[in-house]
Scaffold this motif. Structure first.
Motif, PDB file in Angstrom:
ATOM      1  N   VAL B 121      26.086  47.917  25.363  1.00  0.00           N
ATOM      2  CA  VAL B 121      24.865  47.084  25.958  1.00  0.00           C
ATOM      3  C   VAL B 121      24.323  45.996  25.468  1.00  0.00           C
ATOM      4  CG1 VAL B 121      22.872  47.592  27.476  1.00  0.00           C
ATOM      5  CG2 VAL B 121      24.895  49.295  27.904  1.00  0.00           C
ATOM      6  N   CYS B 122      23.995  45.261  25.673  1.00  0.00           N
ATOM      7  CA  CYS B 122      23.262  43.488  25.163  1.00  0.00           C
ATOM      8  C   CYS B 122      21.946  44.930  25.530  1.00  0.00           C
ATOM      9  CB  CYS B 122      23.300  42.780  25.381  1.00  0.00           C
ATOM     10  SG  CYS B 122      21.848  41.951  25.210  1.00  0.00           S
ATOM     11  N   GLU B 123      20.809  44.712  24.730  1.00  0.00           N
ATOM     12  CA  GLU B 123      19.478  44.487  24.726  1.00  0.00           C
ATOM     13  C   GLU B 123      18.757  44.523  24.837  1.00  0.00           C
ATOM     14  OE1 GLU B 123      18.722  45.949  20.291  1.00  0.00           O
ATOM     15  OE2 GLU B 123      16.668  44.945  20.816  1.00  0.00           O
ATOM     16  N   ILE B 124      19.137  43.093  25.399  1.00  0.00           N
ATOM     17  CA  ILE B 124      17.979  41.818  25.868  1.00  0.00           C
ATOM     18  C   ILE B 124      18.587  41.784  27.210  1.00  0.00           C
ATOM     19  CG2 ILE B 124      17.306  39.435  25.806  1.00  0.00           C
ATOM     20  CD1 ILE B 124      16.960  40.815  22.844  1.00  0.00           C
ATOM     21  N   CYS B 125      19.362  41.562  27.399  1.00  0.00           N
ATOM     22  CA  CYS B 125      20.051  41.279  28.824  1.00  0.00           C
ATOM     23  C   CYS B 125      20.860  42.368  29.973  1.00  0.00           C
ATOM     24  CB  CYS B 125      20.938  39.924  29.107  1.00  0.00           C
ATOM     25  SG  CYS B 125      22.004  40.012  28.512  1.00  0.00           S
ATOM     26  N   GLY B 126      21.045  43.473  28.680  1.00  0.00           N
ATOM     27  CA  GLY B 126      21.490  44.772  30.339  1.00  0.00           C
ATOM     28  C   GLY B 126      23.126  44.084  29.707  1.00  0.00           C
ATOM     29  N   PHE B 127      23.621  43.073  28.935  1.00  0.00           N
ATOM     30  CA  PHE B 127      25.375  42.326  29.265  1.00  0.00           C
ATOM     31  C   PHE B 127      26.113  43.697  28.753  1.00  0.00           C
ATOM     32  CE2 PHE B 127      28.260  41.727  26.690  1.00  0.00           C
ATOM     33  CZ  PHE B 127      29.585  41.421  26.640  1.00  0.00           C
ATOM     34  N   VAL B 128      27.110  44.114  30.067  1.00  0.00           N
ATOM     35  CA  VAL B 128      27.777  45.922  29.229  1.00  0.00           C
ATOM     36  C   VAL B 128      29.309  45.243  29.449  1.00  0.00           C
ATOM     37  CG1 VAL B 128      29.184  47.832  30.016  1.00  0.00           C
ATOM     38  CG2 VAL B 128      26.959  47.440  31.448  1.00  0.00           C
ATOM     39  N   TYR B 129      29.861  45.479  28.188  1.00  0.00           N
ATOM     40  CA  TYR B 129      31.436  45.174  27.403  1.00  0.00           C
ATOM     41  C   TYR B 129      31.974  46.528  27.296  1.00  0.00           C
ATOM     42  CZ  TYR B 129      34.344  43.635  24.887  1.00  0.00           C
ATOM     43  OH  TYR B 129      36.010  42.576  23.914  1.00  0.00           O
ATOM     44  N   VAL B 130      32.960  46.868  27.518  1.00  0.00           N
ATOM     45  CA  VAL B 130      34.176  47.741  27.494  1.00  0.00           C
ATOM     46  C   VAL B 130      35.043  46.961  26.704  1.00  0.00           C
ATOM     47  CG1 VAL B 130      35.709  49.123  28.654  1.00  0.00           C
ATOM     48  CG2 VAL B 130      33.669  48.636  29.881  1.00  0.00           C
ATOM     49  N   GLY B 131      35.121  47.606  25.255  1.00  0.00           N
ATOM     50  CA  GLY B 131      36.108  47.060  24.603  1.00  0.00           C
ATOM     51  C   GLY B 131      36.037  47.192  23.398  1.00  0.00           C
ATOM     52  N   GLN B 132      37.073  46.855  22.418  1.00  0.00           N
ATOM     53  CA  GLN B 132      36.575  47.662  20.706  1.00  0.00           C
ATOM     54  C   GLN B 132      35.605  47.122  19.921  1.00  0.00           C
ATOM     55  OE1 GLN B 132      38.388  49.966  19.662  1.00  0.00           O
ATOM     56  NE2 GLN B 132      39.975  50.346  21.069  1.00  0.00           N
ATOM     57  N   GLN B 133      35.204  45.935  20.400  1.00  0.00           N
ATOM     58  CA  GLN B 133      34.215  44.916  18.994  1.00  0.00           C
ATOM     59  C   GLN B 133      33.456  44.623  20.465  1.00  0.00           C
ATOM     60  OE1 GLN B 133      35.710  44.008  15.836  1.00  0.00           O
ATOM     61  NE2 GLN B 133      33.042  44.242  14.436  1.00  0.00           N
ATOM     62  N   PRO B 134      32.377  44.293  20.642  1.00  0.00           N
ATOM     63  CA  PRO B 134      31.511  43.461  21.087  1.00  0.00           C
ATOM     64  C   PRO B 134      32.123  41.989  20.793  1.00  0.00           C
ATOM     65  CG  PRO B 134      29.353  44.431  20.156  1.00  0.00           C
ATOM     66  CD  PRO B 134      31.068  45.416  19.478  1.00  0.00           C
ATOM     67  N   PRO B 135      31.073  40.810  21.606  1.00  0.00           N
ATOM     68  CA  PRO B 135      31.920  39.559  20.924  1.00  0.00           C
ATOM     69  C   PRO B 135      30.528  39.020  20.326  1.00  0.00           C
ATOM     70  CG  PRO B 135      30.757  39.922  23.145  1.00  0.00           C
ATOM     71  CD  PRO B 135      31.426  40.783  23.160  1.00  0.00           C
ATOM     72  N   GLU B 136      30.681  37.970  19.854  1.00  0.00           N
ATOM     73  CA  GLU B 136      29.721  37.853  18.887  1.00  0.00           C
ATOM     74  C   GLU B 136      27.876  37.278  18.973  1.00  0.00           C
ATOM     75  OE1 GLU B 136      31.145  34.995  15.701  1.00  0.00           O
ATOM     76  OE2 GLU B 136      32.833  36.624  14.807  1.00  0.00           O
ATOM     77  N   VAL B 137      28.463  36.094  20.455  1.00  0.00           N
ATOM     78  CA  VAL B 137      27.621  36.040  20.950  1.00  0.00           C
ATOM     79  C   VAL B 137      27.436  36.463  22.372  1.00  0.00           C
ATOM     80  CG1 VAL B 137      26.207  34.093  21.880  1.00  0.00           C
ATOM     81  CG2 VAL B 137      27.540  34.273  19.471  1.00  0.00           C
ATOM     82  N   CYS B 138      26.023  37.441  22.782  1.00  0.00           N
ATOM     83  CA  CYS B 138      26.387  37.911  24.542  1.00  0.00           C
ATOM     84  C   CYS B 138      26.622  36.873  25.366  1.00  0.00           C
ATOM     85  CB  CYS B 138      24.612  38.404  24.313  1.00  0.00           C
ATOM     86  SG  CYS B 138      24.801  38.440  26.159  1.00  0.00           S
ATOM     87  N   VAL B 143      22.418  36.286  22.477  1.00  0.00           N
ATOM     88  CA  VAL B 143      21.384  36.490  21.712  1.00  0.00           C
ATOM     89  C   VAL B 143      23.224  37.590  20.494  1.00  0.00           C
ATOM     90  CG1 VAL B 143      21.610  39.076  22.119  1.00  0.00           C
ATOM     91  CG2 VAL B 143      20.245  38.662  20.988  1.00  0.00           C
ATOM     92  N   PRO B 144      22.857  37.173  19.381  1.00  0.00           N
ATOM     93  CA  PRO B 144      23.617  37.625  18.006  1.00  0.00           C
ATOM     94  C   PRO B 144      24.205  39.143  18.219  1.00  0.00           C
ATOM     95  CG  PRO B 144      22.129  36.125  17.477  1.00  0.00           C
ATOM     96  CD  PRO B 144      21.670  36.518  18.633  1.00  0.00           C
ATOM     97  N   SER B 145      25.436  38.894  18.061  1.00  0.00           N
ATOM     98  CA  SER B 145      25.933  40.629  18.770  1.00  0.00           C
ATOM     99  C   SER B 145      24.913  42.060  18.027  1.00  0.00           C
ATOM    100  CB  SER B 145      27.761  41.261  17.702  1.00  0.00           C
ATOM    101  OG  SER B 145      27.758  40.889  16.747  1.00  0.00           O
ATOM    102  N   PHE B 146      24.634  41.935  16.908  1.00  0.00           N
ATOM    103  CA  PHE B 146      23.515  42.837  16.435  1.00  0.00           C
ATOM    104  C   PHE B 146      22.443  43.281  17.298  1.00  0.00           C
ATOM    105  CE2 PHE B 146      20.793  39.112  14.476  1.00  0.00           C
ATOM    106  CZ  PHE B 146      19.914  39.788  15.400  1.00  0.00           C
ATOM    107  N   LYS B 147      22.568  42.760  18.094  1.00  0.00           N
ATOM    108  CA  LYS B 147      21.350  43.373  19.405  1.00  0.00           C
ATOM    109  C   LYS B 147      22.098  43.867  20.981  1.00  0.00           C
ATOM    110  CE  LYS B 147      17.304  41.392  18.520  1.00  0.00           C
ATOM    111  NZ  LYS B 147      15.879  41.892  18.392  1.00  0.00           N
ATOM    112  N   ILE B 148      23.365  44.275  19.988  1.00  0.00           N
ATOM    113  CA  ILE B 148      25.126  44.748  21.170  1.00  0.00           C
ATOM    114  C   ILE B 148      25.108  46.047  21.312  1.00  0.00           C
ATOM    115  CG2 ILE B 148      26.705  44.395  23.396  1.00  0.00           C
ATOM    116  CD1 ILE B 148      26.414  41.559  22.475  1.00  0.00           C
TER     117      ILE B 148
END
Lengths: 162, 156
Positions: B121-138, B143-148
């Motif tokens: 889950v992205c801590e900025i906008c609530g974007f949800v991702y199911v997978g091994q690794q989140p995208p580099e940018v939300c 936002v960069p992925s360290f916030k996901i």
């Protein structure tokens, strides 16, 4: 207006240590000593080769005015997001299935983030605003006598924000 | 027109407080942030569990947002030419669609959905991702992925 260091960007070039007239940039925590920092000086901000230092304002303008119909529809979405968080929370509390609980946590977390952003766009973008002060006063008068309400903390917060 | 505390649910109040907690943290005001966090925990402790709540109820609420809530809010924001509101609505609506899709996929696949993969889950906008690794940018808020952040499966 004091300087602050973004530790994700700081590459320890140390130019801020050379240029700071008070030694405020040289600390064991890595963050600038805000009490030693000179108001609005910004020598370190301009000198930093990695752009890792910025100024934190001590005063802010009032949030942008909002049209009543925008506020009304944003409030209504906040209510809906809060209701979704509540349902996700209840489903999670009523289950011992780890996968279901994980999905519920995702919904709770994401719904909360969306609600916070909607509040931000509804005039509660910063704590130092008339709207926030009015809110804290209303919380004290409505909930101040309920068990567990952090009254002293909220009163101190109000005096710090005014 | 300020929001009326008397008409807010406990969770609305909690979200208002965690929002202001984040605003204080961004200004490096730790004590103020702690006070808002205490208020948020107080309000979170007041809410009552709904014993008969189900994922179908959740899906119905999400679908109502997508069919009416966001539509009315977008109309109001367009009418007022409020780009800040349009921004929040665009992000929130996209994240809400992802929540709907997550619940629909979970209804079909149950625990297989996240058996061999992570959920983020992205801590900025609530974007949800199911997978091994989140995208580099939300993909929603950029936002960069360290916030996901990953939401782990936890044993009780």
């Amino acid at each position: 207006m004091h300087a602050a260091r973004n530790l994700r960007l700081c590459t320890k070039d140390c130019v801020c240590l050379f240029i700071c007239p008070t030694g405020a940039t040289n600390t064991e925590t890595g963050q600038i000593d805000f009490d030693k920092c000179l108001d609005g000086c910004r020598l370190c901000v301009d000198a930093c080769p990695s752009g890792a230092i910025y100024l934190v304002s001590s005063t802010y303008p009032a949030p942008q005015p909002k049209h009543p119909s925008v506020l009304e529809t944003l409030y209504s979405l906040v209510r809906s997001k809060a209701a979704q968080e509540d349902v996700a929370h209840s489903v999670k509390e009523g289950s011992d299935d780890a996968a279901l609980r994980q999905i519920c946590t995702v919904v709770e977390t994401s719904s909360r983030i969306i609600a916070e952003d909607l509040w931000r766009e509804s005039g509660y973008i910063i704590a130092q605003s008339e709207a926030t002060r009015a809110l804290l006063k209303a919380m004290i008068s409505e909930h101040g006598t309920m068990e567990g309400f952090p009254r002293t903390e909220v009163e101190e917060l109000l005096s710090r924000l005014s | 027109m300020d929001a009326d505390v008397r008409q807010m649910t406990w969770t609305e109040l909690a979200a208002l407080c965690t929002n202001l907690e984040k605003a204080c943290t961004k200004q490096l005001k730790e004590e103020e942030a702690r006070a808002f966090a205490s208020l948020a925990s107080f309000y979170a402790s007041k809410r009552k569990a709904q014993g008969d709540a189900s994922l179908d109820d959740l899906l119905a609420l999400i679908e109502a947002d997508l069919s009416t809530g966001y539509r009315s809010a977008n109309e109001a924001a367009n009418y007022a030419d409020d780009r800040g509101a349009k921004r929040a609505l665009l992000w929130g609506e996209k994240a809400t669609k992802l929540l709907k899709s997550l619940l629909a996929r979970y209804a079909k696949q149950k625990e297989a959905l996240t058996a061999d993969t992570g959920v983020f889950v992205c801590e900025i906008c609530g974007f949800v991702y199911v997978g091994q690794q989140p995208p580099e940018v939300c993909p929603i808020c950029k936002v960069p992925s360290f916030k996901i952040h990953e939401v782990k499966k936890e044993a009780i």
